[in-house]
Write a protein that holds these residues in place. Sequence first.
Motif, mmCIF file in Angstrom:
data_model
loop_
_atom_site.group_PDB
_atom_site.id
_atom_site.type_symbol
_atom_site.label_atom_id
_atom_site.label_comp_id
_atom_site.label_asym_id
_atom_site.label_seq_id
_atom_site.Cartn_x
_atom_site.Cartn_y
_atom_site.Cartn_z
ATOM 1 N N GLY A 78 -3.313 -88.941 -74.313
ATOM 2 C CA GLY A 78 -2.488 -90.124 -74.216
ATOM 3 C C GLY A 78 -2.765 -90.881 -72.925
ATOM 4 O O GLY A 78 -3.571 -90.463 -72.088
ATOM 5 N N ASP A 79 -2.089 -92.006 -72.745
ATOM 6 C CA ASP A 79 -2.252 -92.812 -71.538
ATOM 7 C C ASP A 79 -1.868 -92.045 -70.276
ATOM 8 O O ASP A 79 -2.358 -92.341 -69.178
ATOM 9 N N ASP A 80 -1.009 -91.047 -70.453
ATOM 10 C CA ASP A 80 -0.582 -90.242 -69.311
ATOM 11 C C ASP A 80 -1.534 -89.080 -69.034
ATOM 12 O O ASP A 80 -1.300 -88.285 -68.118
ATOM 13 N N GLY A 81 -2.613 -88.987 -69.808
ATOM 14 C CA GLY A 81 -3.580 -87.916 -69.606
ATOM 15 C C GLY A 81 -3.235 -86.614 -70.287
ATOM 16 O O GLY A 81 -4.002 -85.647 -70.217
ATOM 17 N N GLN A 82 -2.104 -86.573 -70.986
ATOM 18 C CA GLN A 82 -1.687 -85.353 -71.669
ATOM 19 C C GLN A 82 -2.455 -85.188 -72.980
ATOM 20 O O GLN A 82 -2.673 -86.145 -73.722
ATOM 21 N N SER A 83 -2.862 -83.957 -73.269
ATOM 22 C CA SER A 83 -3.603 -83.673 -74.497
ATOM 23 C C SER A 83 -2.724 -83.879 -75.716
ATOM 24 O O SER A 83 -1.565 -83.447 -75.743
ATOM 25 N N GLN A 84 -3.280 -84.543 -76.727
ATOM 26 C CA GLN A 84 -2.565 -84.788 -77.975
ATOM 27 C C GLN A 84 -3.092 -83.937 -79.110
ATOM 28 O O GLN A 84 -2.326 -83.394 -79.894
ATOM 29 N N TRP A 85 -4.406 -83.822 -79.222
ATOM 30 C CA TRP A 85 -5.040 -82.976 -80.224
ATOM 31 C C TRP A 85 -6.507 -82.821 -79.860
ATOM 32 O O TRP A 85 -7.021 -83.557 -79.027
ATOM 33 N N ALA A 86 -7.165 -81.838 -80.474
ATOM 34 C CA ALA A 86 -8.572 -81.610 -80.180
ATOM 35 C C ALA A 86 -9.265 -81.038 -81.408
ATOM 36 O O ALA A 86 -8.640 -80.386 -82.245
ATOM 37 N N VAL A 87 -10.557 -81.320 -81.512
ATOM 38 C CA VAL A 87 -11.411 -80.729 -82.546
ATOM 39 C C VAL A 87 -12.347 -79.747 -81.847
ATOM 40 O O VAL A 87 -13.089 -80.121 -80.936
#
Length: 249
Positions: free
Chosen positions: A99-108
């Motif tokens: 996200g814009d805050d640098g927090q991870s949202q999802w990953a492959v």
Amino acid sequence: MRNPFLHGVGGVLSADIAVPEHERELRFYSKVLTTGSTPLWQDDLTNNQGTPVIGLGARTPEYEALPLQWMPHIQVSDVAASAERTLELGGQELIHAKGDDGQSQWAVLVDPSGATFGVVPAADDDPDRSNRSDRIGCISWLSLVVSDVSSMCEFYEQVVGWSAAPADKEGGIEMRRPDGIAAAEICPKNDENERIPSVWILSLPVGDFDESLRQVRDSGGEIVKEETEARHAVIKDPVGVYIALQDGN
């Protein structure tokens, strides 16, 4: 108890794939999955309650780097930590959305055997959904065939929080969520499954198993392995993607 499709850490939230020949693939899955007098799936590949479970997308340049295999989305407590541990254990990170805050949202991610999977934040518990015994039109099981079962079990224990327990099949290991519910199985490669690659095989329930297999053959697919008594079959779709069908009755 077996049920991969539950909310919470270690549960499978959904699955998707980006394919070439998208219209052809959509026609194939629409024919194969929507069989029976009361189909468990709709033509748009949502289940018969309208809930998105699997997604079939076009293979645009954005997704060219993704392997051509169905990708389960496994819920984890910390996406960033799962991605980091994957790299430490010899896997790969293909996409890491933040996200814009640098927090991870999802990953492959890709495990060391080559199987691709997604990690997403654990969804909140949903008692009405979790207690459904039929789970109509949901992913019924996940399996992975590999040469080294023990190392893959250790990988998924550390990356997604599963724990290993002996399965019914000889040499197979059930991977269980923290609450003890089995979400998947990791099996050794042998003479019976040598044609099945090391990818996550989703088992999807169908309303008319025999008719679904007929549609596979008639629509350009291939039946790779059929277990008659268990009413289960691993198939290969027209573009070479592996998935499994399970009698939903």
